[in-house]
Design a protein around this motif. Structure first.
Motif, mmCIF file in Angstrom:
data_model
loop_
_atom_site.group_PDB
_atom_site.id
_atom_site.type_symbol
_atom_site.label_atom_id
_atom_site.label_comp_id
_atom_site.label_asym_id
_atom_site.label_seq_id
_atom_site.Cartn_x
_atom_site.Cartn_y
_atom_site.Cartn_z
ATOM 1 N N SER A 11 0.854 -1.198 0.000
ATOM 2 C CA SER A 11 0.000 0.000 0.000
ATOM 3 C C SER A 11 0.878 1.232 0.000
ATOM 4 N N TYR A 12 0.394 2.266 -0.676
ATOM 5 C CA TYR A 12 0.974 3.605 -0.544
ATOM 6 C C TYR A 12 -0.087 4.431 0.160
ATOM 7 N N GLY A 13 0.098 4.727 1.419
ATOM 8 C CA GLY A 13 -0.955 5.372 2.193
ATOM 9 C C GLY A 13 -2.161 4.446 2.229
ATOM 10 N N ASN A 14 -3.313 4.979 1.827
ATOM 11 C CA ASN A 14 -4.523 4.143 1.809
ATOM 12 C C ASN A 14 -4.688 3.396 0.493
ATOM 13 N N TYR A 15 -3.790 3.640 -0.424
ATOM 14 C CA TYR A 15 -3.943 3.069 -1.768
ATOM 15 C C TYR A 15 -3.249 1.705 -1.851
ATOM 16 N N ARG A 16 -4.055 0.662 -2.032
ATOM 17 C CA ARG A 16 -3.507 -0.692 -2.061
ATOM 18 C C ARG A 16 -3.138 -1.061 -3.494
ATOM 19 N N VAL A 17 -1.861 -1.199 -3.735
ATOM 20 C CA VAL A 17 -1.374 -1.412 -5.099
ATOM 21 C C VAL A 17 -1.232 -2.903 -5.404
ATOM 22 N N LEU A 18 -0.911 -3.692 -4.374
ATOM 23 C CA LEU A 18 -0.844 -5.156 -4.533
ATOM 24 C C LEU A 18 -1.698 -5.788 -3.445
ATOM 25 N N GLY A 34 -0.136 -7.940 -17.563
ATOM 26 C CA GLY A 34 -1.167 -7.092 -16.951
ATOM 27 C C GLY A 34 -1.186 -5.734 -17.606
ATOM 28 N N GLU A 35 -2.339 -5.075 -17.523
ATOM 29 C CA GLU A 35 -2.467 -3.759 -18.162
ATOM 30 C C GLU A 35 -1.664 -2.733 -17.359
ATOM 31 N N ASN A 36 -1.578 -1.509 -17.886
ATOM 32 C CA ASN A 36 -0.868 -0.446 -17.187
ATOM 33 C C ASN A 36 -1.469 -0.248 -15.798
ATOM 34 N N GLY A 37 -0.603 -0.144 -14.814
ATOM 35 C CA GLY A 37 -1.067 0.101 -13.455
ATOM 36 C C GLY A 37 -1.508 -1.152 -12.709
ATOM 37 N N ALA A 38 -1.333 -2.318 -13.303
ATOM 38 C CA ALA A 38 -1.781 -3.573 -12.659
ATOM 39 C C ALA A 38 -0.969 -3.894 -11.406
ATOM 40 N N GLY A 39 0.250 -3.377 -11.342
ATOM 41 C CA GLY A 39 1.095 -3.638 -10.171
ATOM 42 C C GLY A 39 2.332 -4.467 -10.495
ATOM 43 N N LYS A 40 2.609 -4.654 -11.765
ATOM 44 C CA LYS A 40 3.740 -5.501 -12.172
ATOM 45 C C LYS A 40 5.077 -4.938 -11.683
ATOM 46 N N SER A 41 5.290 -3.650 -11.952
ATOM 47 C CA SER A 41 6.577 -3.049 -11.555
ATOM 48 C C SER A 41 6.730 -3.074 -10.040
ATOM 49 N N THR A 42 5.625 -2.838 -9.343
ATOM 50 C CA THR A 42 5.685 -2.842 -7.877
ATOM 51 C C THR A 42 6.126 -4.217 -7.382
ATOM 52 N N LEU A 43 5.547 -5.263 -7.963
ATOM 53 C CA LEU A 43 5.915 -6.618 -7.555
ATOM 54 C C LEU A 43 7.382 -6.902 -7.886
ATOM 55 N N PRO A 80 15.381 -2.534 -15.092
ATOM 56 C CA PRO A 80 14.164 -1.742 -14.870
ATOM 57 C C PRO A 80 13.627 -1.182 -16.178
ATOM 58 N N GLN A 81 12.405 -0.654 -16.106
ATOM 59 C CA GLN A 81 11.732 -0.134 -17.287
ATOM 60 C C GLN A 81 12.541 1.007 -17.930
ATOM 61 N N ASP A 82 13.113 1.837 -17.083
ATOM 62 C CA ASP A 82 13.762 3.043 -17.602
ATOM 63 C C ASP A 82 15.260 2.998 -17.329
ATOM 64 N N ASP A 157 11.665 -5.634 -16.684
ATOM 65 C CA ASP A 157 10.393 -4.926 -16.584
ATOM 66 C C ASP A 157 10.047 -4.272 -17.919
ATOM 67 N N GLU A 158 9.014 -4.762 -18.556
ATOM 68 C CA GLU A 158 8.505 -4.230 -19.836
ATOM 69 C C GLU A 158 9.619 -3.900 -20.827
ATOM 70 N N PRO A 159 10.421 -4.897 -21.196
ATOM 71 C CA PRO A 159 11.561 -4.600 -22.070
ATOM 72 C C PRO A 159 11.180 -4.324 -23.519
HETATM 73 N N1 LIG Z 1 5.597 5.274 -5.183
HETATM 74 C C1 LIG Z 1 4.289 5.228 -5.455
HETATM 75 N N2 LIG Z 1 3.391 5.978 -4.781
HETATM 76 C C2 LIG Z 1 2.077 5.922 -5.044
HETATM 77 N N3 LIG Z 1 1.528 5.124 -5.974
HETATM 78 C C3 LIG Z 1 2.359 4.357 -6.681
HETATM 79 C C4 LIG Z 1 3.770 4.350 -6.475
HETATM 80 N N4 LIG Z 1 4.330 3.454 -7.329
HETATM 81 C C5 LIG Z 1 3.318 2.944 -8.053
HETATM 82 N N5 LIG Z 1 2.133 3.475 -7.670
HETATM 83 C C6 LIG Z 1 0.815 3.144 -8.231
HETATM 84 O O1 LIG Z 1 0.645 1.761 -8.129
HETATM 85 C C7 LIG Z 1 -0.089 1.262 -9.236
HETATM 86 C C8 LIG Z 1 0.680 0.118 -9.873
HETATM 87 O O2 LIG Z 1 1.833 0.641 -10.481
HETATM 88 P P1 LIG Z 1 2.906 -0.276 -11.215
HETATM 89 O O3 LIG Z 1 3.955 0.647 -11.789
HETATM 90 O O4 LIG Z 1 3.344 -1.332 -10.296
HETATM 91 O O5 LIG Z 1 2.026 -0.910 -12.368
HETATM 92 P P2 LIG Z 1 2.477 -1.671 -13.681
HETATM 93 O O6 LIG Z 1 1.619 -2.865 -13.811
HETATM 94 O O7 LIG Z 1 3.945 -1.886 -13.672
HETATM 95 O O8 LIG Z 1 2.067 -0.627 -14.798
HETATM 96 P P3 LIG Z 1 2.902 -0.053 -16.025
HETATM 97 O O9 LIG Z 1 2.781 -1.073 -17.088
HETATM 98 O O10 LIG Z 1 2.157 1.211 -16.355
HETATM 99 O O11 LIG Z 1 4.285 0.201 -15.552
HETATM 100 C C9 LIG Z 1 -0.317 2.433 -10.174
HETATM 101 O O12 LIG Z 1 -1.622 2.898 -9.988
HETATM 102 C C10 LIG Z 1 0.700 3.439 -9.709
HETATM 103 O O13 LIG Z 1 0.233 4.748 -9.938
#
Ligand SMILES: Nc1ncnc2c1ncn2[C@@H]1O[C@H](COP(=O)(O)OP(=O)(O)OP(=O)(O)O)[C@@H](O)[C@H]1O
Length: 292
Positions: A11-18, A34-43, A80-82, A157-159
Motif C-alpha cells: 500500500s501507498y498510504g490508503n492506496y492498495r497497489v498489490l 497485466g495492463e498499465n497500473g496492474a502492479g507488475k513493476s511494484t511486484l 528496470p523499465q527506464d 520490466d517491460e523490455p
Molecule cells: N511510489 C508510489 N506511490 C504511489 N503510488 C504508486 C507508487 N508506485 C506505483 N504506484 C501506483 O501503483 C499502481 C501500480 O503501479 P505499477 O507501476 O506497479 O504498475 P504496472 O503494472 O507496472 O504498470 P505499467 O505497465 O504502467 O508500468 C499504479 O496505480 C501506480 O500509480
C-alpha cells in the motif's frame, strides 16, 4: 532454486497497489502479464529488494529476502523499465564501467563482455556510442549488462515497450536463450511477448493475481467459448455490453466480431480456436467462461 511469494500486499498510504499475491517460481521463464497500473513493476521491485511489501513476504530458497536482501542481490540481474545508458560511451566502455561497479575483475570482465556482445548480437556495433543505438539495441545492451555477473535470477520490466515487431521477436529469443537454469521474470502487457517462451504466465489486474498457470491451462479456460460473428455496426455496442469482445474487423458484410461467450448468441456465430490473447482478455474482463 525456489522463489516463493507469500501473501504479499503493498500500500501507498490508503492506496492498495498489490493485494495478497502468492506464487511459487522455479527456473524457467515466467511472464507477468497485466495492463498499465496492474502492479507488475511494484511486484518486481519487491522481488528485487528495491521495495518492501506492506504485508506478506518473499522467500528465496526458504530465506526471507527482506531480512537478508543480499541473498537475492548477489544472484539477481534486474533490468528496470527506464534503464539509463551513458550515451557517449560505446558498448564495450559501457559494459566495462558497469562490470567495475559490480566488482568484476578486469580480465574476467573483458572476456565476459565480448561473449555477451556476441550473445546479444551487438558485436558489430560495439564501438558505436550507445546513445545512437535503436530502442531494441539498447534493450539488448541492457540484457548484456544484467548478465555480466551471471545472475541466477533475471527480472526484466517491460523490455519490449517501443520496439518494432522484429526487435520484439529478437528480444524474446534472447530471453529464451538465456533462461536455462535461471529464473527469468518478464513483465509485459503484450500477450505475444510471453506466449511462445513462458513456461508459466501470471495475469495481474488492479493489484490482484487473477491466474498463475501454464499457457496451455490458460487456453483451457476459454475452450469452446470463443466465437466470431458478422454483425452490423449498430449491434456492436450491445455486443460489447453483453460479451467480452476480443477483436473487431470491418468487412464488406459488416463487422466481424470475435468474442467470448458460453453459448453463441445467435445461430450465425462460428466457433473459433482460442488464442492466449482471448484467454487473457477473458480473464481481465471477468468473462472467463469455464470458471466461476
Ligand atoms: N511510489 C508510489 N506511490 C504511489 N503510488 C504508486 C507508487 N508506485 C506505483 N504506484 C501506483 O501503483 C499502481 C501500480 O503501479 P505499477 O507501476 O506497479 O504498475 P504496472 O503494472 O507496472 O504498470 P505499467 O505497465 O504502467 O508500468 C499504479 O496505480 C501506480 O500509480
Amino acid at each position: 532454486m525456489e522463489l516463493k511469494i507469500l501473501d504479499v500486499s503493498k500500500s501507498y498510504g490508503n492506496y492498495r497497489v498489490l493485494r495478497n499475491i502468492s506464487m511459487e517460481i522455479f527456473p524457467g521463464i515466467v511472464g507477468l502479464l497485466g495492463e498499465n497500473g496492474a502492479g507488475k513493476s511494484t511486484l518486481m521491485k519487491i522481488l528485487s529488494t528495491i521495495s518492501c511489501p506492506t504485508e506478506g513476504k518473499v522467500l528465496l530458497n526458504g530465506v526471507d529476502i527482506r531480512k537478508k536482501p543480499n541473498i537475492m542481490r548477489n544472484i539477481l540481474g534486474y533490468l528496470p523499465q527506464d534503464f539509463g545508458v551513458y550515451p557517449h560511451l560505446n558498448a564495450v566502455e559501457f559494459l566495462s564501467y558497469i562490470a567495475a561497479i559490480k566488482g568484476i575483475d578486469r580480465t574476467t570482465a573483458k572476456m565476459r563482455i565480448y561473449q555477451l556482445l556476441e550473445l546479444v548480437n551487438l558485436s558489430e556495433v560495439k564501438k558505436r556510442p550507445v546513445g545512437n543505438y535503436s530502442g531494441g539495441m539498447k534493450q539488448r545492451l541492457g540484457i548484456a549488462q544484467v548478465l555480466l555477473n551471471d545472475p541466477k535470477i533475471v527480472i526484466v520490466d517491460e523490455p519490449t515497450v517501443g520496439l518494432d515487431p522484429i526487435e520484439r521477436n529478437r528480444f524474446r529469443h534472447l530471453l529464451s536463450d538465456i533462461s536455462g537454469e535461471r529464473i527469468v521474470i518478464l513483465s509485459t502487457h503484450i500477450v505475444s511477448d510471453v506466449e511462445a517462451i513462458a513456461g508459466k504466465i501470471a495475469v495481474m489486474s488492479k493489484g490482484q493475481l487473477l491466474s498463475y498457470a501454464k499457457p496451455v491451462d490458460l487456453l483451457e479456460r476459454v475452450k469452446n467459448c470463443v466465437w466470431e460473428s458478422i454483425i452490423s455496426e449498430d449491434e456492436l455496442q450491445k455486443f460489447r455490453k453483453e460479451f467480452t469482445v476480443c477483436n473487431t474487423v470491418r468487412t464488406n458484410d459488416g463487422m466481424n466480431v470475435r468474442f467470448i461467450a458460453k453459448e453463441p448468441p445467435n445461430g450465425l456465430a462460428n466457433f473459433v480456436v482460442p488464442t492466449l490473447e482471448d484467454a487473457y482478455l477473458a480473464l481481465i474482463s471477468g468473462g472467463d467462461s469455464n470458471h466461476d
